[in-house]
Design a protein around this motif. Structure first.
Motif, PDB file in Angstrom:
ATOM      1  N   VAL A  42      73.429  -1.317   9.287  1.00  0.00           N
ATOM      2  CA  VAL A  42      72.059  -0.835   9.397  1.00  0.00           C
ATOM      3  C   VAL A  42      71.692   0.042   8.208  1.00  0.00           C
ATOM      4  CG1 VAL A  42      70.455   0.493  10.829  1.00  0.00           C
ATOM      5  CG2 VAL A  42      72.121  -1.016  11.905  1.00  0.00           C
ATOM      6  N   ASP A  43      72.628   0.868   7.724  1.00  0.00           N
ATOM      7  CA  ASP A  43      72.370   1.661   6.515  1.00  0.00           C
ATOM      8  C   ASP A  43      71.920   0.751   5.375  1.00  0.00           C
ATOM      9  OD1 ASP A  43      73.773   4.705   6.594  1.00  0.00           O
ATOM     10  OD2 ASP A  43      74.608   3.311   8.047  1.00  0.00           O
ATOM     11  N   TYR A  44      72.701  -0.294   5.117  1.00  0.00           N
ATOM     12  CA  TYR A  44      72.391  -1.196   4.005  1.00  0.00           C
ATOM     13  C   TYR A  44      71.100  -1.970   4.257  1.00  0.00           C
ATOM     14  CZ  TYR A  44      76.996  -0.316   1.984  1.00  0.00           C
ATOM     15  OH  TYR A  44      78.087   0.279   1.407  1.00  0.00           O
ATOM     16  N   ALA A  45      70.899  -2.434   5.483  1.00  0.00           N
ATOM     17  CA  ALA A  45      69.702  -3.226   5.778  1.00  0.00           C
ATOM     18  C   ALA A  45      68.434  -2.402   5.601  1.00  0.00           C
ATOM     19  CB  ALA A  45      69.786  -3.770   7.206  1.00  0.00           C
ATOM     20  N   ILE A  46      68.435  -1.159   6.088  1.00  0.00           N
ATOM     21  CA  ILE A  46      67.262  -0.297   5.931  1.00  0.00           C
ATOM     22  C   ILE A  46      67.009   0.008   4.470  1.00  0.00           C
ATOM     23  CG2 ILE A  46      66.382   2.047   6.339  1.00  0.00           C
ATOM     24  CD1 ILE A  46      67.689   1.933   9.107  1.00  0.00           C
ATOM     25  N   GLU A  47      68.067   0.365   3.739  1.00  0.00           N
ATOM     26  CA  GLU A  47      67.866   0.720   2.333  1.00  0.00           C
ATOM     27  C   GLU A  47      67.291  -0.442   1.538  1.00  0.00           C
ATOM     28  OE1 GLU A  47      70.609   2.180  -1.382  1.00  0.00           O
ATOM     29  OE2 GLU A  47      70.754   3.261   0.525  1.00  0.00           O
ATOM     30  N   ARG A  48      67.797  -1.650   1.760  1.00  0.00           N
ATOM     31  CA  ARG A  48      67.295  -2.811   1.019  1.00  0.00           C
ATOM     32  C   ARG A  48      65.847  -3.122   1.405  1.00  0.00           C
ATOM     33  NH1 ARG A  48      73.046  -5.966   1.928  1.00  0.00           N
ATOM     34  NH2 ARG A  48      74.165  -4.848   0.260  1.00  0.00           N
ATOM     35  N   LYS A  49      65.537  -2.993   2.688  1.00  0.00           N
ATOM     36  CA  LYS A  49      64.170  -3.254   3.147  1.00  0.00           C
ATOM     37  C   LYS A  49      63.187  -2.263   2.514  1.00  0.00           C
ATOM     38  CE  LYS A  49      61.297  -5.251   6.189  1.00  0.00           C
ATOM     39  NZ  LYS A  49      61.054  -6.707   6.261  1.00  0.00           N
ATOM     40  N   LEU A  50      63.528  -0.983   2.525  1.00  0.00           N
ATOM     41  CA  LEU A  50      62.614   0.032   1.999  1.00  0.00           C
ATOM     42  C   LEU A  50      62.564   0.005   0.480  1.00  0.00           C
ATOM     43  CD1 LEU A  50      62.564   0.906   4.943  1.00  0.00           C
ATOM     44  CD2 LEU A  50      62.594   3.276   4.171  1.00  0.00           C
ATOM     45  N   ARG A  51      63.650  -0.343  -0.161  1.00  0.00           N
ATOM     46  CA  ARG A  51      63.634  -0.463  -1.624  1.00  0.00           C
ATOM     47  C   ARG A  51      62.609  -1.514  -2.044  1.00  0.00           C
ATOM     48  NH1 ARG A  51      67.627   0.992  -5.360  1.00  0.00           N
ATOM     49  NH2 ARG A  51      69.106   1.303  -3.638  1.00  0.00           N
ATOM     50  N   THR A  52      62.621  -2.652  -1.366  1.00  0.00           N
ATOM     51  CA  THR A  52      61.673  -3.725  -1.675  1.00  0.00           C
ATOM     52  C   THR A  52      60.250  -3.323  -1.303  1.00  0.00           C
ATOM     53  OG1 THR A  52      63.375  -5.413  -1.325  1.00  0.00           O
ATOM     54  CG2 THR A  52      61.081  -6.124  -1.195  1.00  0.00           C
ATOM     55  N   PHE A  53      60.079  -2.761  -0.112  1.00  0.00           N
ATOM     56  CA  PHE A  53      58.750  -2.362   0.368  1.00  0.00           C
ATOM     57  C   PHE A  53      58.095  -1.354  -0.578  1.00  0.00           C
ATOM     58  CE2 PHE A  53      56.078   0.570   2.794  1.00  0.00           C
ATOM     59  CZ  PHE A  53      55.256  -0.293   3.515  1.00  0.00           C
ATOM     60  N   LEU A  54      58.845  -0.328  -0.971  1.00  0.00           N
ATOM     61  CA  LEU A  54      58.273   0.722  -1.815  1.00  0.00           C
ATOM     62  C   LEU A  54      58.055   0.244  -3.253  1.00  0.00           C
ATOM     63  CD1 LEU A  54      60.298   3.717  -0.370  1.00  0.00           C
ATOM     64  CD2 LEU A  54      57.823   3.371  -0.175  1.00  0.00           C
ATOM     65  N   ALA A  55      58.904  -0.652  -3.732  1.00  0.00           N
ATOM     66  CA  ALA A  55      58.706  -1.203  -5.076  1.00  0.00           C
ATOM     67  C   ALA A  55      57.411  -2.005  -5.153  1.00  0.00           C
ATOM     68  CB  ALA A  55      59.892  -2.076  -5.462  1.00  0.00           C
ATOM     69  N   GLU A  56      57.077  -2.693  -4.066  1.00  0.00           N
ATOM     70  CA  GLU A  56      55.845  -3.481  -4.037  1.00  0.00           C
ATOM     71  C   GLU A  56      54.608  -2.589  -3.977  1.00  0.00           C
ATOM     72  OE1 GLU A  56      56.403  -5.941  -0.646  1.00  0.00           O
ATOM     73  OE2 GLU A  56      57.669  -7.410  -1.693  1.00  0.00           O
ATOM     74  N   ARG A  57      54.683  -1.501  -3.230  1.00  0.00           N
ATOM     75  CA  ARG A  57      53.504  -0.659  -2.999  1.00  0.00           C
ATOM     76  C   ARG A  57      53.373   0.501  -3.985  1.00  0.00           C
ATOM     77  NH1 ARG A  57      54.836  -3.564   0.863  1.00  0.00           N
ATOM     78  NH2 ARG A  57      53.408  -4.273   2.516  1.00  0.00           N
ATOM     79  N   THR A  58      54.469   0.932  -4.544  1.00  0.00           N
ATOM     80  CA  THR A  58      54.426   2.021  -5.541  1.00  0.00           C
ATOM     81  C   THR A  58      55.332   1.661  -6.722  1.00  0.00           C
ATOM     82  OG1 THR A  58      56.195   3.213  -4.349  1.00  0.00           O
ATOM     83  CG2 THR A  58      53.903   3.828  -3.839  1.00  0.00           C
ATOM     84  N   PRO A  59      54.958   0.648  -7.487  1.00  0.00           N
ATOM     85  CA  PRO A  59      55.829   0.197  -8.583  1.00  0.00           C
ATOM     86  C   PRO A  59      56.032   1.248  -9.673  1.00  0.00           C
ATOM     87  CG  PRO A  59      53.659  -0.842  -8.706  1.00  0.00           C
ATOM     88  CD  PRO A  59      53.733  -0.142  -7.383  1.00  0.00           C
ATOM     89  N   GLN A  60      55.162   2.254  -9.713  1.00  0.00           N
ATOM     90  CA  GLN A  60      55.280   3.308 -10.712  1.00  0.00           C
ATOM     91  C   GLN A  60      56.302   4.367 -10.323  1.00  0.00           C
ATOM     92  OE1 GLN A  60      53.025   3.061  -8.377  1.00  0.00           O
ATOM     93  NE2 GLN A  60      52.294   5.062  -7.680  1.00  0.00           N
ATOM     94  N   VAL A  61      56.864   4.262  -9.122  1.00  0.00           N
ATOM     95  CA  VAL A  61      57.801   5.264  -8.617  1.00  0.00           C
ATOM     96  C   VAL A  61      59.194   4.660  -8.538  1.00  0.00           C
ATOM     97  CG1 VAL A  61      58.324   6.840  -6.717  1.00  0.00           C
ATOM     98  CG2 VAL A  61      55.940   6.295  -7.258  1.00  0.00           C
ATOM     99  N   GLY A  62      60.184   5.376  -9.042  1.00  0.00           N
ATOM    100  CA  GLY A  62      61.561   4.915  -8.948  1.00  0.00           C
ATOM    101  C   GLY A  62      62.107   5.069  -7.546  1.00  0.00           C
ATOM    102  N   PHE A  63      63.362   4.635  -7.364  1.00  0.00           N
ATOM    103  CA  PHE A  63      63.973   4.662  -6.033  1.00  0.00           C
ATOM    104  C   PHE A  63      65.440   5.033  -6.167  1.00  0.00           C
ATOM    105  CE2 PHE A  63      66.152   2.942  -2.373  1.00  0.00           C
ATOM    106  CZ  PHE A  63      65.273   3.133  -1.312  1.00  0.00           C
ATOM    107  N   LEU A  64      65.872   5.957  -5.314  1.00  0.00           N
ATOM    108  CA  LEU A  64      67.276   6.349  -5.213  1.00  0.00           C
ATOM    109  C   LEU A  64      67.690   6.235  -3.764  1.00  0.00           C
ATOM    110  CD1 LEU A  64      69.944   7.681  -6.194  1.00  0.00           C
ATOM    111  CD2 LEU A  64      68.838   9.895  -5.785  1.00  0.00           C
ATOM    112  N   GLY A  65      68.667   5.375  -3.491  1.00  0.00           N
ATOM    113  CA  GLY A  65      69.187   5.227  -2.142  1.00  0.00           C
ATOM    114  C   GLY A  65      70.634   5.672  -2.078  1.00  0.00           C
ATOM    115  N   GLU A  66      71.039   6.181  -0.929  1.00  0.00           N
ATOM    116  CA  GLU A  66      72.414   6.671  -0.794  1.00  0.00           C
ATOM    117  C   GLU A  66      73.438   5.565  -1.011  1.00  0.00           C
ATOM    118  OE1 GLU A  66      75.444   8.934   2.283  1.00  0.00           O
ATOM    119  OE2 GLU A  66      73.485   8.300   3.019  1.00  0.00           O
ATOM    120  N   GLU A  67      73.139   4.356  -0.527  1.00  0.00           N
ATOM    121  CA  GLU A  67      74.165   3.324  -0.506  1.00  0.00           C
ATOM    122  C   GLU A  67      74.249   2.514  -1.792  1.00  0.00           C
ATOM    123  OE1 GLU A  67      76.003   3.879   1.814  1.00  0.00           O
ATOM    124  OE2 GLU A  67      74.672   4.942   3.182  1.00  0.00           O
ATOM    125  N   GLU A  68      73.108   2.254  -2.447  1.00  0.00           N
ATOM    126  CA  GLU A  68      73.128   1.335  -3.587  1.00  0.00           C
ATOM    127  C   GLU A  68      72.449   1.889  -4.839  1.00  0.00           C
ATOM    128  OE1 GLU A  68      73.658  -2.919  -1.370  1.00  0.00           O
ATOM    129  OE2 GLU A  68      71.600  -2.333  -1.809  1.00  0.00           O
TER     130      GLU A  68
END
Length: 265
Positions: A42-68
């Motif tokens: 679930v950790d990995y699934a949530i992080e991947r889902k939100l990484r994609t979601f936020l990249a689409e909606r806020t492409p000007q903002v970077g992303f740091l996730g605990e797992e990847e």
């Protein structure tokens, strides 16, 4: 001045996705991250889902996730996600776990959303807008006497070097046990900081600091009137080595006790 509140709707939408996944998915296969540390499916699934979601909606903002780790641009702004804060609690069926999504600008927390899927609470704040739970304004405790304070301490260390690190943690826990009203360890920095903001805790001490653990909770607690500091008393940032919080009146006593038990090196 940038109005970070403009990004709250997309942050809430992202955390809605994560909350629903935590509530409906089982932990699944556990991946070891070292001695007694793990991540669930679930950790990995949530992080991947939100990484994609936020990249689409806020492409000007970077992303740091605990797992990847990191992705995207984001020299100035970075989303910081702990997909399941309190994974061990989650795996064991404890409700003390959270989704924690923060926004960091140049090492400073400016927006945060923390959802407690199994307790039914959503904490959020943006710089200059105040702190809220479930839409209602919240304020930090006004307790100024350590003998009347409920203090939370962060988890003990595991893995390489844990014995030395835990000497300080044990010393701090013992010091607060002698002087505070009570000491608690909940196993989730996001919950600790959210409850500090809500006045359910009077002080919080964690001798470690990872942006995904603290970025959301720090801005929520600050907007509720708490002060967050590093071990040496300087204001907390993403580069701090520790996370220590309380209200203005109580923080000096908390810092003094922590430094006495675990001196700054």
């Amino acid at each position: 001045m940038t109005d970070y509140g403009d990004l709250l709707p997309v942050a809430h939408a992202a955390v809605d996705l994560a909350r629903d996944m935590m509530r409906t998915l089982r932990p699944g296969v556990l991946t070891g991250k070292g001695d007694r540390d793990m991540a669930s499916e679930v950790d990995y699934a949530i992080e991947r889902k939100l990484r994609t979601f936020l990249a689409e909606r806020t492409p000007q903002v970077g992303f740091l996730g605990e797992e990847e780790g990191t992705s995207g641009a984001g020299d100035d702004l970075t989303w910081s996600l702990d997909p399941v804060d309190g994974t061990v609690n989650f795996v064991h069926g404890s409700p003390l776990c959270a989704v924690s999504l923060g926004l960091i600008e140049r090492r400073r927390s400016v927006l945060g959303v923390i959802d407690l899927p199994f307790l039914g609470n959503r904490y959020f704040a943006a710089l200059g807008h105040g702190a809220f739970v479930d839409g209602e304004r919240i304020h930090a405790s006004r307790t100024g006497d350590l003998t009347e304070a409920l203090v939370a301490v962060g988890d003990f260390a595991v893995g390489e070097g844990a014995a030395g690190l835990n000497e300080h943690r044990l010393a701090i826990t013992a010091a607060f046990a002698e002087q505070a009203q009570r000491v608690r360890m909940f196993g989730s920095a996001a919950i600790d900081l959210a409850w500090l903001a809500h006045g359910r805790l009077d002080a919080f001490v964690m001798l470690s600091n990872k942006p995904w653990d603290t970025s959301a909770g720090v801005i929520i607690a600050r907007e509720a009137g708490a002060r967050l500091a590093d071990l040496d008393g300087t204001p907390h940032t993403a580069d701090s080595g520790a996370t220590i919080g309380a209200n203005e009146a109580l923080l000096p006593s908390v810092l003094a006790l922590v430094r006495q038990a675990a001196p700054v090196r």
